[in-house]
Enzyme design. Structure first.
Site, mmCIF file in Angstrom:
data_model
loop_
_atom_site.group_PDB
_atom_site.id
_atom_site.type_symbol
_atom_site.label_atom_id
_atom_site.label_comp_id
_atom_site.label_asym_id
_atom_site.label_seq_id
_atom_site.Cartn_x
_atom_site.Cartn_y
_atom_site.Cartn_z
ATOM 1 C CB SER B 120 39.020 47.165 46.653
ATOM 2 O OG SER B 120 38.477 48.668 46.960
ATOM 3 N NE ARG B 370 38.721 43.961 38.206
ATOM 4 C CZ ARG B 370 38.216 44.442 37.332
ATOM 5 N NH1 ARG B 370 38.965 45.024 36.284
ATOM 6 N NH2 ARG B 370 36.864 44.339 36.925
ATOM 7 C CB THR B 406 33.365 50.934 47.353
ATOM 8 O OG1 THR B 406 34.609 50.154 46.954
ATOM 9 C CG2 THR B 406 32.501 49.710 47.689
ATOM 10 C CB CYS B 563 50.414 40.847 31.953
ATOM 11 S SG CYS B 563 49.458 39.468 32.721
ATOM 12 C CB CYS B 587 44.153 35.089 33.240
ATOM 13 S SG CYS B 587 43.222 36.676 33.005
ATOM 14 C CB CYS B 590 43.937 42.690 36.386
ATOM 15 S SG CYS B 590 44.915 42.779 35.174
ATOM 16 C CB CYS B 593 46.108 42.323 28.602
ATOM 17 S SG CYS B 593 44.762 41.295 28.712
#
Lengths: 270, 618
Positions: B120, B370, B406, B563, B587, B590, B593
């Site tokens: 974040s 993300r 958040t 990606c 990977c 996130c 995809c």
């Protein structure tokens, strides 16, 4: 210090008592960063896990218990408070109980294999294991010394870089296959002994949640270096830690003549 | 059934592919006039070997394997140890202490440690935290950097035009804190444990369990371990365990995989818009001391994104003892050009003279990415189902113009905890009071007021792009604050907005200079991500033939570009044809995809627990 065990058939006896060493190190997949002051690498907040060779050692001890070669397996770790998490993982894999030798933060960075082997030797005096299995080396310092030093301090035989451990033909010793530069060497070792694990010894099991929950109830004892009477005075001083030099780009050549020309330029070929 | 899970657009594409002359693809499949696939001998090994797509009950390799699972009981199971999940856990523990009730609360977190999968900015509005722990300062919450300055820029290729930031505008940050959210979450985890919550990192919830009649959720099962890459059992195979609970709280973050499954099963999006998303990148930089301005917050829009692509950047200067700054970039996933690479847009952005000025002399020490949810109230699904509810980003509560979610996630976690506590007390299966409580809370008020800002980007069919959005915010929203009587629609899903490659122009990105900009693989290395290579890829395909038939031929394989970790690669085989290769080890979880695949053929499921990125205070 010499400890003589009953040379009766190993299969018939209660089984060996095994002491397994595990070290908490920076996880092997983490991209390590040198501290700006070049005194070491950044460890704060960085993912740590059990040294991969120690995981193999723990797995071997648990397998020997399952095969009834061993009766009790004890894990030991020398390190900061967080080493307890590493010991909990070992307990979750099947170790019976754990010992944590807690090192204060100030002395942690200067801890060397000589200190660790002396601490382990002291613990062996009271625990009296038949077999000590350690990882062959830790992936943070790559020293490959603790097992060998421990064997020397205890005056026990050592079988390092083990890729297989089984009872000898007469079941009175351990037959250890070692990975050496020339291939594989098989030796018979009498117990008590120190064995260090190499990569192909086994593939460690996963510590799954039901076992992690059960492991919470297994005993974890704490000790201090003072209690064991070991002096942690450093014998070495780290002057600086630096990044490896950046690899310079290579050059591609189109033909053999070009290659020979370039080699001549560099004076490598007359 | 499989058919209902495919989107209508994918079904249309498959039907269209069926109208083509008979094709023999890499996988030996033929498309017939009827659109059905007939399998001939497979020309290459399967891509998708995961047990979720290959029934082990019918697999002879699993014949003698004991598949029983250990079962444990808890009152509440929370999937996901992030701000929402841990707030729910803490609030539940607080309620139990207040009301003298006893509950076993279990949090399952797939990262190896709490906070390791958190990615974040972050410029935190402390509202949610203050309500949960009014004494957060004494408890040592790592909020060390109050915002000291706030700026907003519009970037053109050469210039940075400052735009006014008036109080009341969503971008105004007075009273907020710049934090390393991963560290805040780790602290929240400690609070939860001290309140008696059982927190288990390194454990992934892999499957939702249902009651006998299938109507209600009764718990979750954790992931199996020890399955080989080809889908067969290894010696180390061990079945996951089951947690049976009275209430299940799903807090998986944006586009969670269990949330996706539950939303489909209970049709939670009926009568609401689908979720829309963005992909967020973030790098942590150690700045040169003379360029470090602790507490300074900067947001902006513009170059290098073209006016038709939604997105923006942030630069947050932390004040935690060293000259660290978080540099980030968001690209809306409703972009249409399959040649666009969000990663390369981000890398190019750092070369803007205004941004380079801040970063020159610095060193990049972290990278991550993300997906974020951008749908706001229009895209909120129904939040409860029989046996549980959705909290935080998994439902989708980010205030997009404010770039903050958040605080909403934490509040929703608290409200869900109250509803769950009540439901358990009264024996109700569905914690129905949660949705109403959220609608009456400041979370909903806030999201409702900004609901038209993100979709205003599409005004006049997107011809005005970012200018349209900013004009709307300044001219309409600043005065109405969301009281305008209309609600704009997002106009469909992100994946439907991708145009075929033949209708778009390839983009020319500059090569990274390895000082300010970097290549993908060295960036992925910084995430310290890892997965056991010998396991079935957790990026599963509903149909292994679709990448070659549709993704590559129609869209030029956009997954190679969206990606952020280089998982998808089309490799050339000896006969010149191309095959999709999934590098699952890279990977970083996130979910982009799963969101942007034009055929919705990719279904992200959780890999083994403890795997994935090892972010350090991101």
């Amino acid at each position: 210090y010499i400890h003589i065990i009953n040379k009766a058939d190993m299969a018939a006896s209660k089984g060996l008592k095994i002491l397994v060493g595990c070290k908490r190190v920076i996880d092997y997949a983490v991209k390590v960063r040198v501290k700006p002051d070049r005194s070491g690498v950044v460890t704060e907040g960085v993912k740590h896990s059990m040294n991969p060779f120690d995981e193999i050692a723990v797995e071997e001890a648990v397998r020997m218990k399952e095969k009834k070669l061993a009766g009790e397996a004890v894990a030991i770790s020398v390190g900061p408070p967080q080493s307890q998490e590493t010991l909990r993982t070992a307990l979750a894999m099947g170790i019976d109980r754990a010992i944590h030798v807690e090192i204060p933060l100030a002395q942690l960075e200067k801890l060397q294999p000589i200190h660790v082997s002396k601490l382990l030797a002291k613990v062996c005096e009271s625990e009296k294991p038949d077999l000590v299995i350690l990882g062959k080396q830790a992936i943070d310092d790559d020293c490959n010394q603790t097992g060998q030093m421990l064997a020397a301090l205890l005056d026990w035989p050592q079988a390092t870089f083990a890729s297989k451990i089984e009872p000898s033909q007469d079941s009175k010793q351990l037959r250890v296959t070692r990975e050496v530069d020339g291939g594989l060497e098989t030796i018979d070792v009498s117990v008590p002994a120190v064995v260090t694990s190499d990569l192909r010894l086994n593939e460690p099991r996963y510590a799954t949640l039901p076992n992690i929950m059960k492991a919470k109830k297994k005993p974890l004892a704490k000790m201090s270096p003072d209690q064991l009477g070991v002096d942690l005075q450093p014998r070495q001083e780290v002057i600086s830690v630096e990044d490896p030099p950046v690899r310079k780009a290579g050059a591609k050549v189109e033909s053999v003549e070009d290659l020979v020309g370039k080699l001549r330029e560099k004076g490598l070929v007359k | 059934s499989k058919q209902t899970m495919l989107s209508s657009s994918r079904a249309a594409l498959v039907a269209a592919a069926a109208k083509l002359p008979r094709l023999v693809t890499r996988y030996g499949y033929c498309t017939t006039a009827a659109g059905e696939r007939q399998q001939q001998k497979p020309l290459s090994p399967k891509i998708t070997t995961h047990p979720t797509r290959n029934d082990r009950a019918k697999d002879p390799r699993w014949k003698d394997i004991d598949m029983t699972r250990a079962v444990d009981e808890a009152d509440v199971v929370i999937v996901g140890g992030g701000p929402a999940g841990l707030s729910a856990a803490c609030r539940l523990a607080q309620l139990n202490a207040e009301k003298g009730t006893e509950m076993r609360i279990v949090v399952l977190e797939k990262a190896s440690s709490v906070g390791a999968h958190i990615m974040s900015g972050a410029c935190l509005d402390p509202k949610g935290l203050v309500e949960l722990f009014p004494d957060w300062q004494e408890r040592g919450a790592p909020l060390h950097t109050p915002v000291t300055g706030d700026k907003f820029y519009m970037l053109t290729e050469k210039r940075a035009i400052p735009l006014p930031l008036l109080p009341g505008m969503p971008m105004h940050n007075h009273g907020n804190y710049i934090v390393r959210l991963g560290n805040v979450v780790a602290w929240l985890g400690e609070q939860a444990e001290s309140l008696g919550v059982e927190v288990y990192p390194g454990v992934a919830a892999a499957e939702v369990l249902y009651t006998e009649d299938g109507s209600a959720v009764k718990g979750v099962a954790t992931n199996d371990v020890g399955i080989a890459k080809d889908g067969s059992p290894k010696d180390s195979f061990e079945r996951g365990m089951e947690f049976h609970c009275k209430q299940l709280i799903i807090a998986e973050g944006t586009h969670g995989h269990l949330a996706k499954h539950l939303i489909n099963r209970y049709d939670l999006r009926a009568g609401r818009e689908p979720q829309t998303y963005g992909i967020g990148f973030k790098e942590l930089w150690e700045l040169s001391e003379d360029r470090w301005r602790p507490g300074y917050v900067e947001h902006g829009v513009g170059w290098p994104l073209d006016s038709g692509t939604y997105g923006g950047y942030f630069i947050y200067h932390l004040n935690e003892g060293s000259p660290l700054a978080a540099v980030g970039f968001v690209v809306g996933l409703d972009y249409s050009n399959p040649y666009l690479s969000p990663f390369r847009e981000f890398q190019q952005f750092k070369h803007h003279p205004h941004v380079a000025a801040a970063l020159t002399g610095g060193k990049r020490i972290g990278y991550g990415a993300r997906a974020l949810n951008e749908g706001g109230v229009q895209s909120l699904p129904k939040l409860t189902f029989p046996g549980g509810c959705l909290v935080g980003c998994t439902a989708g509560m980010i205030n997009v113009p404010k770039v903050k979610g958040t605080h909403n996630a934490m509040k929703s976690g608290s409200l869900a905890a109250e509803a769950v506590h009540e439901a358990i007390g009264s024996g109700e299966i569905e914690p129905a009071t949660y949705e109403e409580a959220l609608r009456n809370s400041w979370v909903y008020k806030e999201l409702h007021s900004v609901r038209n800002i993100r979709p205003s980007f599409h005004l006049l069919n997107g011809r005005l792009g970012m200018f349209g959005g900013m004009a709307y915010t300044g001219a309409v929203w600043y005065f109405t604050r969301g009281r305008e009587p209309w609600t704009f629609s997002h106009g469909g899903t992100d994946h439907e907005k991708l145009l075929p490659a033949k209708d778009c122009k390839p983009k020319d990105y500059p090569k990274p200079d390895n000082v300010l900009s970097f290549d993908l693989l060295s960036s992925v290395a910084l995430t310290s991500t890892n997965h056991d290579h010998d396991q079935p890829p957790h990026l599963t395909l509903y149909d292994d033939s679709v990448p070659g038939q549709v993704n590559l031929s129609v869209y030029d394989g956009p997954e190679q570009r969206f990606c952020p970790a280089g998982v998808y690669e089309y490799v050339e085989l000896d006969d010149g044809s191309k095959r999709l290769q999934i590098n699952a080890q890279n990977c970083i979880h996130c979910k982009t995809c799963d969101i942007k695949d034009p055929t919705q053929n990719i279904n992200w499921v959780t890999p083994q627990g403890g795997e994935g990125p090892a972010y350090n205070g991101m």
